[in-house]
Design a protein around this motif. Sequence first.
Motif, PDB file in Angstrom:
ATOM      1  N   ALA A 134      10.872 -51.194 -30.757  1.00 34.15           N
ATOM      2  CA  ALA A 134      11.805 -52.180 -31.312  1.00 34.15           C
ATOM      3  C   ALA A 134      13.214 -51.616 -31.430  1.00 34.15           C
ATOM      4  O   ALA A 134      14.194 -52.291 -31.083  1.00 34.15           O
ATOM      5  CB  ALA A 134      11.314 -52.648 -32.681  1.00 34.15           C
ATOM      6  N   ILE A 135      13.333 -50.377 -31.891  1.00 29.46           N
ATOM      7  CA  ILE A 135      14.661 -49.790 -32.089  1.00 29.46           C
ATOM      8  C   ILE A 135      15.279 -49.349 -30.768  1.00 29.46           C
ATOM      9  O   ILE A 135      16.478 -49.550 -30.535  1.00 29.46           O
ATOM     10  CB  ILE A 135      14.574 -48.605 -33.077  1.00 29.46           C
ATOM     11  CG1 ILE A 135      14.166 -49.129 -34.454  1.00 29.46           C
ATOM     12  CG2 ILE A 135      15.905 -47.846 -33.163  1.00 29.46           C
ATOM     13  CD1 ILE A 135      13.945 -48.058 -35.491  1.00 29.46           C
ATOM     14  N   ALA A 136      14.478 -48.779 -29.869  1.00 28.81           N
ATOM     15  CA  ALA A 136      14.998 -48.329 -28.574  1.00 28.81           C
ATOM     16  C   ALA A 136      15.519 -49.500 -27.749  1.00 28.81           C
ATOM     17  O   ALA A 136      16.516 -49.371 -27.017  1.00 28.81           O
ATOM     18  CB  ALA A 136      13.918 -47.581 -27.802  1.00 28.81           C
ATOM     19  N   ASN A 137      14.862 -50.663 -27.874  1.00 31.41           N
ATOM     20  CA  ASN A 137      15.270 -51.839 -27.087  1.00 31.41           C
ATOM     21  C   ASN A 137      16.216 -52.759 -27.851  1.00 31.41           C
ATOM     22  O   ASN A 137      16.610 -53.802 -27.332  1.00 31.41           O
ATOM     23  CB  ASN A 137      14.033 -52.644 -26.658  1.00 31.41           C
ATOM     24  CG  ASN A 137      13.179 -51.889 -25.659  1.00 31.41           C
ATOM     25  OD1 ASN A 137      13.691 -51.144 -24.843  1.00 31.41           O
ATOM     26  ND2 ASN A 137      11.864 -52.075 -25.732  1.00 31.41           N
ATOM     27  N   HIS A 138      16.551 -52.377 -29.085  1.00 31.21           N
ATOM     28  CA  HIS A 138      17.412 -53.228 -29.905  1.00 31.21           C
ATOM     29  C   HIS A 138      18.832 -53.271 -29.337  1.00 31.21           C
ATOM     30  O   HIS A 138      19.443 -52.239 -29.074  1.00 31.21           O
ATOM     31  CB  HIS A 138      17.453 -52.706 -31.342  1.00 31.21           C
ATOM     32  CG  HIS A 138      18.293 -53.530 -32.264  1.00 31.21           C
ATOM     33  ND1 HIS A 138      17.905 -54.783 -32.690  1.00 31.21           N
ATOM     34  CD2 HIS A 138      19.497 -53.297 -32.834  1.00 31.21           C
ATOM     35  CE1 HIS A 138      18.828 -55.278 -33.500  1.00 31.21           C
ATOM     36  NE2 HIS A 138      19.814 -54.400 -33.589  1.00 31.21           N
ATOM     37  N   ARG A 139      19.335 -54.482 -29.153  1.00 29.01           N
ATOM     38  CA  ARG A 139      20.680 -54.645 -28.622  1.00 29.01           C
ATOM     39  C   ARG A 139      21.687 -54.701 -29.752  1.00 29.01           C
ATOM     40  O   ARG A 139      21.455 -55.355 -30.771  1.00 29.01           O
ATOM     41  CB  ARG A 139      20.770 -55.937 -27.795  1.00 29.01           C
ATOM     42  CG  ARG A 139      19.893 -55.917 -26.545  1.00 29.01           C
ATOM     43  CD  ARG A 139      20.007 -57.227 -25.794  1.00 29.01           C
ATOM     44  NE  ARG A 139      19.150 -57.252 -24.621  1.00 29.01           N
ATOM     45  CZ  ARG A 139      19.033 -58.300 -23.807  1.00 29.01           C
ATOM     46  NH1 ARG A 139      19.710 -59.422 -24.071  1.00 29.01           N
ATOM     47  NH2 ARG A 139      18.242 -58.236 -22.749  1.00 29.01           N
ATOM     48  N   SER A 140      22.798 -54.022 -29.569  1.00 36.07           N
ATOM     49  CA  SER A 140      23.847 -54.004 -30.585  1.00 36.07           C
ATOM     50  C   SER A 140      24.316 -55.429 -30.869  1.00 36.07           C
ATOM     51  O   SER A 140      24.534 -56.209 -29.939  1.00 36.07           O
ATOM     52  CB  SER A 140      25.039 -53.161 -30.123  1.00 36.07           C
ATOM     53  OG  SER A 140      24.634 -51.831 -29.909  1.00 36.07           O
ATOM     54  N   GLY A 141      24.453 -55.754 -32.136  1.00 34.61           N
ATOM     55  CA  GLY A 141      24.893 -57.100 -32.511  1.00 34.61           C
ATOM     56  C   GLY A 141      23.753 -58.022 -32.861  1.00 34.61           C
ATOM     57  O   GLY A 141      23.944 -59.041 -33.526  1.00 34.61           O
ATOM     58  N   THR A 142      22.522 -57.657 -32.425  1.00 32.58           N
ATOM     59  CA  THR A 142      21.354 -58.464 -32.768  1.00 32.58           C
ATOM     60  C   THR A 142      20.928 -58.144 -34.196  1.00 32.58           C
ATOM     61  O   THR A 142      20.677 -56.992 -34.535  1.00 32.58           O
ATOM     62  CB  THR A 142      20.175 -58.169 -31.812  1.00 32.58           C
ATOM     63  OG1 THR A 142      20.602 -58.396 -30.467  1.00 32.58           O
ATOM     64  CG2 THR A 142      18.987 -59.063 -32.136  1.00 32.58           C
ATOM     65  N   LYS A 158      17.579 -44.933 -27.531  1.00 29.90           N
ATOM     66  CA  LYS A 158      18.350 -46.135 -27.195  1.00 29.90           C
ATOM     67  C   LYS A 158      19.116 -45.964 -25.876  1.00 29.90           C
ATOM     68  O   LYS A 158      19.338 -46.926 -25.146  1.00 29.90           O
ATOM     69  CB  LYS A 158      19.327 -46.480 -28.327  1.00 29.90           C
ATOM     70  CG  LYS A 158      18.644 -47.022 -29.572  1.00 29.90           C
ATOM     71  CD  LYS A 158      19.622 -47.597 -30.577  1.00 29.90           C
ATOM     72  CE  LYS A 158      20.090 -48.972 -30.141  1.00 29.90           C
ATOM     73  NZ  LYS A 158      20.835 -49.665 -31.206  1.00 29.90           N
ATOM     74  N   LYS A 159      19.522 -44.735 -25.584  1.00 30.18           N
ATOM     75  CA  LYS A 159      20.269 -44.470 -24.360  1.00 30.18           C
ATOM     76  C   LYS A 159      19.383 -43.894 -23.255  1.00 30.18           C
ATOM     77  O   LYS A 159      19.887 -43.380 -22.253  1.00 30.18           O
ATOM     78  CB  LYS A 159      21.430 -43.516 -24.642  1.00 30.18           C
ATOM     79  CG  LYS A 159      22.476 -44.108 -25.589  1.00 30.18           C
ATOM     80  CD  LYS A 159      23.630 -43.145 -25.802  1.00 30.18           C
ATOM     81  CE  LYS A 159      24.682 -43.752 -26.729  1.00 30.18           C
ATOM     82  NZ  LYS A 159      25.821 -42.826 -26.965  1.00 30.18           N
ATOM     83  N   ALA A 160      18.076 -43.982 -23.442  1.00 31.78           N
ATOM     84  CA  ALA A 160      17.145 -43.458 -22.433  1.00 31.78           C
ATOM     85  C   ALA A 160      17.163 -44.325 -21.184  1.00 31.78           C
ATOM     86  O   ALA A 160      17.625 -45.477 -21.197  1.00 31.78           O
ATOM     87  CB  ALA A 160      15.730 -43.405 -23.025  1.00 31.78           C
ATOM     88  N   ALA A 161      16.646 -43.789 -20.091  1.00 26.36           N
ATOM     89  CA  ALA A 161      16.587 -44.522 -18.824  1.00 26.36           C
ATOM     90  C   ALA A 161      15.671 -45.737 -18.959  1.00 26.36           C
ATOM     91  O   ALA A 161      14.763 -45.752 -19.791  1.00 26.36           O
ATOM     92  CB  ALA A 161      16.080 -43.603 -17.717  1.00 26.36           C
ATOM     93  N   ASP A 162      15.921 -46.740 -18.141  1.00 24.28           N
ATOM     94  CA  ASP A 162      15.100 -47.965 -18.177  1.00 24.28           C
ATOM     95  C   ASP A 162      13.631 -47.660 -17.915  1.00 24.28           C
ATOM     96  O   ASP A 162      12.745 -48.317 -18.485  1.00 24.28           O
ATOM     97  CB  ASP A 162      15.617 -48.973 -17.142  1.00 24.28           C
ATOM     98  CG  ASP A 162      16.964 -49.561 -17.539  1.00 24.28           C
ATOM     99  OD1 ASP A 162      17.310 -49.479 -18.740  1.00 24.28           O
ATOM    100  OD2 ASP A 162      17.665 -50.108 -16.655  1.00 24.28           O
ATOM    101  N   ILE A 204       7.485 -47.044 -22.626  1.00 23.41           N
ATOM    102  CA  ILE A 204       7.242 -47.320 -24.051  1.00 23.41           C
ATOM    103  C   ILE A 204       6.720 -48.738 -24.228  1.00 23.41           C
ATOM    104  O   ILE A 204       5.791 -48.979 -25.012  1.00 23.41           O
ATOM    105  CB  ILE A 204       8.531 -47.103 -24.870  1.00 23.41           C
ATOM    106  CG1 ILE A 204       8.952 -45.630 -24.823  1.00 23.41           C
ATOM    107  CG2 ILE A 204       8.327 -47.538 -26.323  1.00 23.41           C
ATOM    108  CD1 ILE A 204      10.308 -45.364 -25.441  1.00 23.41           C
ATOM    109  N   ASP A 205       7.298 -49.694 -23.501  1.00 26.58           N
ATOM    110  CA  ASP A 205       6.840 -51.091 -23.559  1.00 26.58           C
ATOM    111  C   ASP A 205       5.387 -51.202 -23.128  1.00 26.58           C
ATOM    112  O   ASP A 205       4.581 -51.891 -23.769  1.00 26.58           O
ATOM    113  CB  ASP A 205       7.714 -51.974 -22.667  1.00 26.58           C
ATOM    114  CG  ASP A 205       9.134 -52.122 -23.195  1.00 26.58           C
ATOM    115  OD1 ASP A 205       9.338 -51.831 -24.386  1.00 26.58           O
ATOM    116  OD2 ASP A 205      10.020 -52.520 -22.414  1.00 26.58           O
TER     117      ASP A 205
END
Length: 403
Positions: free
Chosen positions: A64-72, A159-163, A169-170
Motif C-alpha cells: 500500500a505504501i510503496a504504490n501510494h501516489r503522492s496527493g492521494t 516507493k522509488k523502487a523499479a516497477d 510485491i503485488d
Amino acid sequence: MKKLFHTWSQISLVKRILIGLILGILLAITIPDTFSWVSIFGNLFVGALKAVAPVLVLVLVIQAIANHRSGTKTNMKMILILYAIGTFSAGAIGVIASFIFPTTLTLKMSAEDVSPPEGIAEVFETLLFNVVSNPVNALMNANYIGILAWAVLLGIALKKAADSTKTMIDNLSEAISTIVKWVIEFAPIGIMGLVFDAIATSGLSTLVEYGKLLIVLLGCMFFVALVINPLITFIFTKQNPYPLVWMTLKESAIFAFFTRSSAANIPVNLALCEKLGLNKDTYSVSIPLGATINMAGAAITISVLTLAASHTLGIEVDVMTAIILVVLSALSAAGASGVAGGSLLLIPVACSLFGISNDIAMQVVAVGFIIGVLQDSCETALNSSSDVLFTATAEWAKERKSN
C-alpha cells in the motif's frame, strides 16, 4: 465427492459456520469423550490464521505504501479519531453501568502465576520497545506494532523502487491473500472444533456464580455494539448505520467470538473490507492497527471489574475519580496488546487508582480468567468488528463530504 464439495462450497460461509457451530454443540453435549479429537480442528484453524496474519499485514502495508501516489489521501486521521471515541465511550459505559448495577465479587482465589505491569507508564514503555523490535522477532511473536513500523519503513523505502520490484510485491500480496481465503474456507470445521472444546472442557456451570457480573459486562458490550457504535457511525455518515453494523457483526464478530484473538481475525477483517469495496491503502493499515489499539471491549472489562472490586471492598467512588477511571481504562485498553494476558492483567493498574492492594487485584484477575470463556469472546468480537465498522465509517463520511 467432488460434487458434494462443490455443493457445500456454494452455501454461504455464514450458514456453513452455523452448521459447524450446531454440530460442535451437539457433539460436546451428547458424546464428548468419543469425539474429543474434534477440538484439534479448532486449534489448527486458529493456528493457521495466526500464522498467516503477520506475513499478510507486512506485505499488504508495504504494498500500500510503496504504490501510494503522492496527493492521494487516506482516512487514517479520522479512523484514529473514531478508534479513540469508541474506546473512551465504551469505558464510560462500563463505569456508568457499574454505578447503576453495582456488583460484588467472592474473592477466594488467586492468580499468583502471572505478574501485571506496575503502571500505565510500563504499558506504554512496552509498546514503544515493540516498535523497535527486530523484524524477525516481530513476525515470530505476532508483534503488530513492530510489524507495522517495519512495513511502513520498507514501504517508504520502496516507493522509488523499479516497477518490476513493485510488481513482485503485488504478486506476493495476491498470493498471500489467496492463502487467507483458503484458510477462511475451513472456518466451519474450525469453529466446530472451537465450540466443542469450549463446552466439553469448561462447561457453563462455573459461570453461574458470576452471573450478575457477566450480565453487566456483556450487557455493556452489546450496548456499545448495538447502540453506541451505530450512533457514532450515524453522526459521521448521516445514514442508517445498521446494515453496516449487522454485516460487521455477522462476518467479523462471529469469527472473533470463537477464535478469541484479534490477531487471528485480521485476515477475516481485511477480506471483509475488500468485500465492502473500501480503499486498500487505508484498510491495510487501519485493520492491523485497530487490532492493537482499538479496544472498546477491553475498556469495558477494565472499568467494570475494577469497580466491582471497589464495591466489594466498600470503597466510595466520587464523580471525579470515575472520570479518571474512564480515561485510565481507555488508555490501558489501547495498550493492552503490549501486555501478555491483555485487558485482565491491566486491572491491577486501574485498581491502584482506588488504593486496592495487588493481592486483591490479582484475585479479581483470577475471576476474569474464570468468566473468560464468555467475557474474552465477547470482548474480542466487539474489538475486532469495530475495526471494520470505523474504517468503513471514515470512508463513507469522506464520500458524503465530497458529494
